[in-house]
Design a protein around this motif. Structure first.
Motif, mmCIF file in Angstrom:
data_model
loop_
_atom_site.group_PDB
_atom_site.id
_atom_site.type_symbol
_atom_site.label_atom_id
_atom_site.label_comp_id
_atom_site.label_asym_id
_atom_site.label_seq_id
_atom_site.Cartn_x
_atom_site.Cartn_y
_atom_site.Cartn_z
ATOM 1 N N ARG A 162 -17.069 -50.093 -47.924
ATOM 2 C CA ARG A 162 -18.080 -49.135 -48.357
ATOM 3 C C ARG A 162 -19.301 -49.858 -48.910
ATOM 4 O O ARG A 162 -19.182 -50.867 -49.605
ATOM 5 C CB ARG A 162 -17.500 -48.212 -49.443
ATOM 6 N N TYR A 171 -17.191 -37.032 -45.239
ATOM 7 C CA TYR A 171 -16.136 -36.288 -45.937
ATOM 8 C C TYR A 171 -16.078 -34.871 -45.383
ATOM 9 O O TYR A 171 -17.114 -34.274 -45.042
ATOM 10 C CB TYR A 171 -16.431 -36.244 -47.439
ATOM 11 N N ARG A 220 -15.925 -43.133 -56.771
ATOM 12 C CA ARG A 220 -15.771 -42.951 -55.322
ATOM 13 C C ARG A 220 -16.651 -41.816 -54.811
ATOM 14 O O ARG A 220 -17.344 -41.946 -53.791
ATOM 15 C CB ARG A 220 -14.298 -42.655 -55.004
ATOM 16 N N ARG A 279 -20.363 -42.600 -54.934
ATOM 17 C CA ARG A 279 -20.734 -43.421 -53.778
ATOM 18 C C ARG A 279 -20.931 -42.548 -52.543
ATOM 19 O O ARG A 279 -21.855 -42.739 -51.754
ATOM 20 C CB ARG A 279 -19.636 -44.455 -53.535
ATOM 21 N N TYR A 328 -14.141 -40.945 -46.471
ATOM 22 C CA TYR A 328 -13.747 -40.672 -47.855
ATOM 23 C C TYR A 328 -12.572 -39.709 -47.982
ATOM 24 O O TYR A 328 -12.188 -39.353 -49.084
ATOM 25 C CB TYR A 328 -14.947 -40.144 -48.639
ATOM 26 N N HIS A 381 -6.565 -44.190 -48.036
ATOM 27 C CA HIS A 381 -7.153 -43.384 -49.105
ATOM 28 C C HIS A 381 -7.775 -44.300 -50.142
ATOM 29 O O HIS A 381 -7.524 -45.513 -50.177
ATOM 30 C CB HIS A 381 -6.082 -42.495 -49.761
ATOM 31 N N ASP A 382 -8.580 -43.706 -51.005
ATOM 32 C CA ASP A 382 -9.175 -44.466 -52.093
ATOM 33 C C ASP A 382 -8.082 -44.900 -53.071
ATOM 34 O O ASP A 382 -7.115 -44.159 -53.323
ATOM 35 C CB ASP A 382 -10.214 -43.607 -52.820
ATOM 36 N N LYS A 383 -8.225 -46.091 -53.627
ATOM 37 C CA LYS A 383 -7.181 -46.637 -54.491
ATOM 38 C C LYS A 383 -6.990 -45.845 -55.777
ATOM 39 O O LYS A 383 -5.956 -45.943 -56.428
ATOM 40 C CB LYS A 383 -7.488 -48.095 -54.821
ATOM 41 N N THR A 384 -7.997 -45.038 -56.145
ATOM 42 C CA THR A 384 -7.888 -44.263 -57.382
ATOM 43 C C THR A 384 -7.241 -42.894 -57.164
ATOM 44 O O THR A 384 -7.008 -42.163 -58.118
ATOM 45 C CB THR A 384 -9.278 -44.068 -58.011
#
Length: 650
Positions: free
Chosen positions: A29, A69, A92, A95, A129, A325-328
């Motif tokens: 990203r 998204y 995230r 961004r 995303y 997926h996003d790590k968070t």
């Protein structure tokens, strides 16, 4: 990741047909700037002015048109407004907002419709995303046909267009093949195609090895065969104990009557049924009948989702997925997104057991029920036998997660080694390997396989039917055509190289000649920054003595025990396997064709009538007009068309 090579490859290159299905990670990203964030917020505010307060789906798009998204909302205006409150958004989403250049919207009647549309669009558009399940594969089923006097037992994958009973899904082709073999031993049902069945004049090998009762030559009556079919359907529907009890009683009766041959046959059939039931690593009898068990385990920003299929109280196998997926992202959020996408192209069973309490549980349950056409219960058991089954799935997810982390670490070291050997700026994210296959120029094809940090990327594999006149059989000319088509299309479709389809390293299966041909093609296209390497087998084609060719560098070899050499060999061998498999499939398809297929208006029925009358396609081509008119089902007009086709030169 498709029906090919169910055996996992070595050197941490997991194939997508294996238990641990490989799911690609999201693309890197770009860095967020305050000015970009403010501009993104303004874009969203401009759209808010005309948004309705109704359910629907929204898409956020980047400047190049790429979908960032896809989301759904019960109230579009209220949901999209939240993106303007940037101080409340995680990094995230900030961004994502900073990259947003425009938005698109679709209104729906209900929130359930919005959820179904959202999961469909996510699988089709693969937004960066979103939580992504990169798996388009349909699972195999066992099919027992209903449109024939003697039903067929066979494996089926894809649309259910035929009138038949379908049992499954099975987690792998191997699982369904083993089950079919056991069912044939137990119930003696035919597995041949209807065309083969119709042409038999004597029993085939299946009859000789006691896997079929030869209905094709009437060795069994229709009533007896239908009883076999009913027993198989009952067994696959979960009534296995009743069938085994029936067989045991008949075995005992035959033994008491001193008919030991019949008793032995029933003994063997009981053993076959036991073999089907033996492939169980957890006993669910009396707990669940038809259910999917889905458990997620997350650690280090990576989530493994394990799916078990239980049908008729039996375990039909399991698969592990690693959604991007996003790590968070929280585990329940990832699991809910996974379930919505997983059932996008398949119906959920009546019961789905999950390991976590899911957000929007009721909405997801309603969506699954609507898509499946029956009531679906989505449950997170807290205790008891059902919880024990979920814990079993969680243990498998944890173990698969550990294997993936170990494989990723090993894969990263190997890619670092590849970069060092070939002088790359960094570890390659996409490696393409090319090979050709033909037999004396016939059925020539070129093949491309792709590998990256997560292993083989099978949905990126490509085959090239050689079209250039005179190229088939000429390895250099075939390589020229393949490279020209591959990179000519890349230049046309992705000139800015933003879609992740350009390779960092290209391996050519061949020596200096093939390498020079590839370099010439890239030079003609104005491409000078893709690293090309030729890999040629050593003397006597010995593995381990490969020579590597690169521009402006002397040919070289790697140490026999170098792990990087072994890694490169596996890449080369996978390309070779794919090329040969594609060539064989093309050759087999060609063998099934005849010159009669080229005649317009001649379908399967007329073709069959002609072949039965004359015996061969060659005899048809030599037949006179009067002979053709004498064939049953061939009119004078059609006979004239056939005759003219073979005698167009007078």
């Amino acid at each position: 990741m498709a029906d090919t090579a169910d055996t996992p490859m070595d050197l941490t290159l997991p194939e997508t047909d294996s238990t641990d299905a490989s799911i690609a990670e999201a693309a890197p990203r770009p860095r967020r700037r305050p000015a970009d964030l403010a501009r993104g917020v303004e874009v969203i505010r401009d759209h808010l002015k005309t948004l309705p307060q109704t359910p629907g789906v929204y898409r956020m798009l980047a400047g190049d048109g790429a979908v960032l998204y896809v989301g759904k909302a019960k109230n579009l205006k209220r949901r999209v407004f939240n993106y303007t409150q940037v101080n409340r958004l995680p990094v995230r989403l900030q961004r994502m907002v900073s990259e947003t250049e425009t938005m698109e919207f679709v209104t729906t009647h209900t929130e359930v419709e919005a959820l179904l549309l959202e999961s469909n669009l996510i699988k089709r558009l693969m937004p960066r995303y979103n939580v992504l399940l990169r798996d388009d594969k349909t699972f195999p089923h066992i099919m027992i046909t209903k449109d024939h006097d003697y039903p067929q037992l066979t494996k089926h994958r894809g649309a259910r267009s035929r009138d038949a009973d379908y049992f499954g899904p099975f987690a792998s082709a191997g699982a369904v093949n083993r089950t079919i073999t056991a069912l044939q031993r137990a119930f003696l049902l035919r597995n041949c195609a209807d065309t083969v069945f119709a042409s038999r004049t004597r029993p085939c090998l299946q009859y000789q090895i006691k896997r079929c009762t030869a209905p094709c030559v009437e060795r069994v009556s229709p009533a007896e065969y239908q009883a076999q079919v009913d027993q198989a359907r009952a067994f696959l529907s979960g009534k296995s104990r009743d069938i085994q009890t029936e067989f045991a009683a008949k075995m005992t009766e035959a033994a008491e009557n001193l008919d030991y041959e019949t008793a032995a046959r029933y003994r063997d059939r009981i053993r076959a049924l036991t073999a089907v039931q033996a492939h169980q690593d957890i006993n669910v009898e009396g707990v669940i009948e038809d259910a999917d068990v889905i458990a997620a385990y997350a650690e280090g920003g990576v989530t493994c989702v394990q799916v078990f299929f239980f049908r008729g109280g039996r375990n039909y196998g399991n698969r592990a997925y690693f959604p991007s997926h996003d790590k968070t992202a929280e585990t329940p959020e990832v699991l809910a997104a996974f379930i919505a996408q997983f059932y996008e192209n398949k119906a959920a069973p009546g019961l789905v057991l999950v390991s976590h309490d899911l957000p929007e549980h009721d909405l997801l349950t309603e969506a699954l029920s609507l898509r499946a056409g029956h009531r679906v219960e989505l449950a997170e058991p807290k205790r008891g036998d059902k919880r024990r089954i979920v814990e079993h799935a969680l243990t498998n997810a944890r173990e698969a997660h550990g294997r993936r982390l170990a494989e990723s670490s090993s894969q990263a070291r190997l890619l670092d080694g590849v970069a060092a050997v070939f002088g790359l700026d960094g570890p390659p994210q996409r490696i393409e390997v090319y090979d050709n296959s033909h037999v004396q120029g016939a059925h020539a094809i070129g093949a491309m396989i792709v590998a990256g940090p997560e292993g083989f990327i099978k949905n990126a594999y490509r085959k090239f039917n050689i079209k250039t006149e005179g190229a088939a059989g000429d390895d250099f000319a075939m390589m020229r055509e393949v490279m020209a088509r591959r990179f000519g299309r890349a230049v046309k479709e992705d000139p800015e190289r933003t879609q992740g389809t350009w390779p960092d390293l290209v391996l050519i299966d061949g020596g200096l000649g093939q390498l020079n041909m590839a370099l010439e093609v890239l030079a003609d296209l104005g491409i000078d920054d893709v690293t090309l390497v030729g890999i040629a087998k050593g003397p006597d084609r010995d593995a381990g003595r490969e020579r590597f060719f690169m521009p402006d560098r002397e040919p070289f070899q790697l140490e026999m025990r170098d792990p990087v050499l072994y890694f490169l060999q596996r890449l080369r061998d996978e390309a070779h396997r794919f090329a040969i498999g594609t060539h064989r499939a093309k050759r087999t398809k060609a063998l099934g064709k005849s010159m009669i297929d080229e005649i317009p208006g001649i379908g399967p029925s007329r073709k069959k009538a002609l072949l039965h009358h004359f015996g061969s396609a060659v005899a048809v081509s030599r037949a006179g007009l009067a002979d053709l008119e004498a064939v049953e089902g061939i009119s004078k007009t059609v006979a004239k068309k056939i005759y003219d086709h073979f005698h167009s030169d007078g």
